[in-house]
Design a protein around this motif. Sequence first.
Motif, short mmCIF file in Angstrom:
data_model
loop_
_atom_site.label_atom_id
_atom_site.label_comp_id
_atom_site.label_asym_id
_atom_site.label_seq_id
_atom_site.Cartn_x
_atom_site.Cartn_y
_atom_site.Cartn_z
N SER A 203 0.84 -1.19 0.00
CA SER A 203 0.00 0.00 0.00
C SER A 203 0.88 1.24 0.00
O SER A 203 1.84 1.33 0.75
CB SER A 203 -0.89 0.00 1.24
OG SER A 203 -1.35 1.31 1.46
N SER B 118 0.20 3.82 1.36
CA SER B 118 0.05 4.49 2.66
C SER B 118 1.04 3.97 3.68
O SER B 118 1.26 4.59 4.72
CB SER B 118 -1.36 4.28 3.21
OG SER B 118 -2.30 4.80 2.30
N CYS C 191 -8.42 -0.88 2.63
CA CYS C 191 -7.76 0.39 2.91
C CYS C 191 -8.39 1.57 2.18
O CYS C 191 -8.25 2.70 2.63
CB CYS C 191 -6.29 0.26 2.50
SG CYS C 191 -5.26 1.64 2.92
N GLU D 99 2.38 -1.30 9.46
CA GLU D 99 1.77 -2.60 9.17
C GLU D 99 2.67 -3.75 9.63
O GLU D 99 2.99 -3.82 10.80
CB GLU D 99 1.43 -2.69 7.67
CG GLU D 99 0.56 -1.51 7.20
CD GLU D 99 -0.83 -1.48 7.79
OE1 GLU D 99 -1.42 -2.54 8.02
OE2 GLU D 99 -1.36 -0.37 8.03
MO LIG Z 1 -3.80 0.74 4.47
#
Ligand SMILES: [Mo]
Length: 804
Positions: free
Chosen positions: A115, A117, A147, A680
């Motif tokens: 991702s 992000s 997400c 994450e």
């Molecule tokens: Mo995410």
Amino acid sequence: MAGEQGSRQVSTFCALCVARCGAKATITDGAFVALHPDPSHPTGQALCVKGKAGPELVNHPERLLHPLRRTQPKGAADPGWQRITWDEALDTVSARLLALAREHGPESVVFSNASPSTSAISDVVDWVTRLRRAFGSPNHCTYLELCAWGRMLAPMFTFGAAVPGEYLPDLEHAGCILFWGYNPSVARLTHATGTVAALARGARLVVVDPRRVGLAAKADHWLPVRPGTDAALALSLAHVMIERGWFDADFVRRWTNAPLLVRRDTGRLLRAHEVSPGGDPAHYVAWDEVAGEPAAYDPATSRHQVGEERLALAGERTIATQSGVVVCRPVFDLVVEECRRMTPAVAEKVTGVPAVEIERTARTLWEARPVAFYTWSGLEQHSGTTQIVRAIGQLYALTGSLDIRGGNVLFPSVPANRVDGPELLAPSQRARTVGLAKRPLGGARFEYVTGEDLFTAALDSDPYRVRGLVNFGANLVMAHGDSARGRDALAALDFFVHADMFLNPTAELADIVLPVASAFETEGLRIGFEISEAAQSLVQLRSPLVAPRGESRSDLQIIFALATRLGLAEHFWHGDVDAAWRHQLAPSGVTLEQLRAEPAGIRVPLSTRYRKYAEPDGDGPRGFRTPSRKVELYSEVLADHRYPPLPEFEEPPTSPRSRPGLARRYPLILTCAKSLRFCESQHRNVASLRRAALDQQIELHPDTALARGIAAGDWVRIDTPHGSVRARARLNGGLDPGVVCGQHGWWQACAELGLPGYPPYGPGSANLNLVLRQGPSDPVGGNSPLRSSVCEVAPLPLDEPTPA
Ligand SMILES: [Mo]
Ligand SMILES: Nc1nc2c(c(=O)[nH]1)N[C@H]1C(S)=C(S)[C@@H](COP(=O)(O)OP(=O)(O)OC[C@H]3O[C@@H](n4cnc5c(=O)[nH]c(N)nc54)[C@H](O)[C@@H]3O)O[C@H]1N2
Ligand SMILES: Nc1nc2c(c(=O)[nH]1)N[C@H]1C(S)=C(S)[C@@H](COP(=O)(O)OP(=O)(O)OC[C@H]3O[C@@H](n4cnc5c(=O)[nH]c(N)nc54)[C@H](O)[C@@H]3O)O[C@H]1N2
Ligand code: SF4
């Protein structure tokens, strides 16, 4: 760089997460030693611990330095990685991918990336997309459904635009900030600092979160919602606002489809040709209260036949049509009825939020407008995400704050050429996107494949067998529910290439691993920093702080090299990255040379336009990009696909209420949240970060812990109907005693601190997604219910060895 003496500062930005904080790096004797905030940069007010650990990440001993080839079969404990040359790696990858395309069609190869992000992959997502499209595959797997669906695509049904994903909160001018399932103090530092500044000048703050974390402590209203019941709360807030007249009636009448008539018999919007023989089938119908007759609305011009002030928002009408008499009601009448089901008293029972707090919050949303809002992970990972964000979109429409200063605004962008190459993929290939048949309105329409659908295609050949995977970073097996199924799916592929800075449990299943240089070692072009007009006007080319370690290469170099070997050089400027960037930058007026000469970036003046929907366009105002060109409180598109046309509340399918039998064994509601110190599933191997967060934690209310004989810091077992994983108890009095909150992403060891890793699967695992499931997923968008399931928490039995 090598041989350099002395110390210097280089302007840059941290690319590790979505905040992309402006920064200055210290280079001493050629080595990257420190990163500091750069307050002169529009996102440079502060840096988090992860950014400050940048040098540690770059110099980490576990970095991948060479391309690798597996020598042992998938499933073997050790893949038997063998070092190979880049030529061998790229030749193997291109030969295998071309063979798959030849034998099974390019759609048999899925492309994937981490991702943007949570990683610097934001540098290249458009280029990964271009590569995929040029190759001919319609299948991109990149967490849309965990997400982004709720911020980006589900709001299209309501607004025809990504609100709040692209229409971002204008924190600088907001009267009231609403964060719903979003904790920027952890997730997006720039939004957190922007909010603190807004509070200092008197803005109000509403936080909807089961946990009292981050800015919730500073909020005027903290609404501790039971996970997954957010739609009920939004409907109740809307109910109070409507009842009290605390809503922007003018916006609702003029700019939403509130006045349009809905047929009771079919649930479809009434059309002009049904009412009169000369009527246009493309025109809708409202009720003219003054004349006491139907009045047409032409979506092509966004114009009603009579002034909006004459249109009825309430009342049942019996209307003679060509095929007999039908009963109709304006959309708004139906909205009012649906919201009325959720009185604050009812909503309190459903959501746990006190009725009086619902009343008070509704008043604040009205009195302190304009409202600027953002929603994120807290709402993305539910079986009912689409309904939840539709309900919040409806609430937002009532405030009339869309696209006004201080509301949610599409900040302007520096003009640039698009490089993601939509023209490169044939429509016939697009129609083959995995998941399109199952969820025709879902992400597959835009070439996104959910993790659930990817695993199913690989394992069950449904709708066809996926055989290849080209993956830039994504830790797919850890990130998706049912990790063990994910492992089986990836192991079943014919060919899998993974590009990363570190090995992760997903890479363990690859055939070839390519070493990627970190963002601190590579150039990265950023056109706009998103969060404000000032941030959007900055174009910056991140310069490499040090040379890439080992043989690692940037993702962009890898993409361009691969494209060339795949015979796609003509679409990739014949492998010349600079030429590609020049093309991208051409409309901006900024050159690559200017950017290289000015590492702090170049500012291109921009000015924000508000109320673009009211700007003239042809014969009428522009309106919104929905079928009716109005904000669609009632979505006929959803109705036509047998989804609820109005936002509704549905109890989460796996909750103590919907599954009381199951709840006897698993009485607690399990949700999760991000970690401040890690992105994450990354960064547990970085000593300065891990030191203060040793193990996966599960937050419990002190009473919940006490009742189970659990003390702070104890190892516990999180039991779900799908198995058990371990975590350490952390007590949090600001949590509902019936709710617990875990963390995702624990697998990595930290050798420097002698701290263990945890197996992604099987006994001893701390991987929350091992015991969560991908389904039942959201019927429209495919979101997995990772944030509203059930569990029990128990002390870890003494016979089970604790890893510490
Ligand atoms: Mo995410
Ligand atoms: N239970 C639960 N599960 C979740 C979530 C949750 O909240 N709860 N969150 C979900 C969400 S929102 C998301 S976005 C996903 C995240 O899932 P992913 O996007 O897969 O993120 P990470 O787990 O951080 O793994 C990123 C990988 O990319 C590598 N990487 C980092 N930077 C780069 C780079 O510049 N280039 C390349 N090639 N590789 C790089 C890292 O080393 C790491 O191996 O997880 C989802 N899963
Ligand atoms: N430090 C750090 N920053 C990150 C990341 C990271 O891993 N670490 N990941 C990046 C990524 S990929 C993303 S997607 C963003 C995500 O950013 P956020 O969305 O802010 O991430 P979370 O903290 O997971 O979730 C936000 C809040 O949702 C709450 N929540 C849980 N369940 C529910 C629910 O049912 N309803 C409501 N209303 N709230 C609920 C949680 O308690 C949490 O406080 O952050 C990005 N930034
Ligand atoms: S919040 Fe931290 S990790 Fe994210 S960009 Fe800023 S400094 Fe980097």
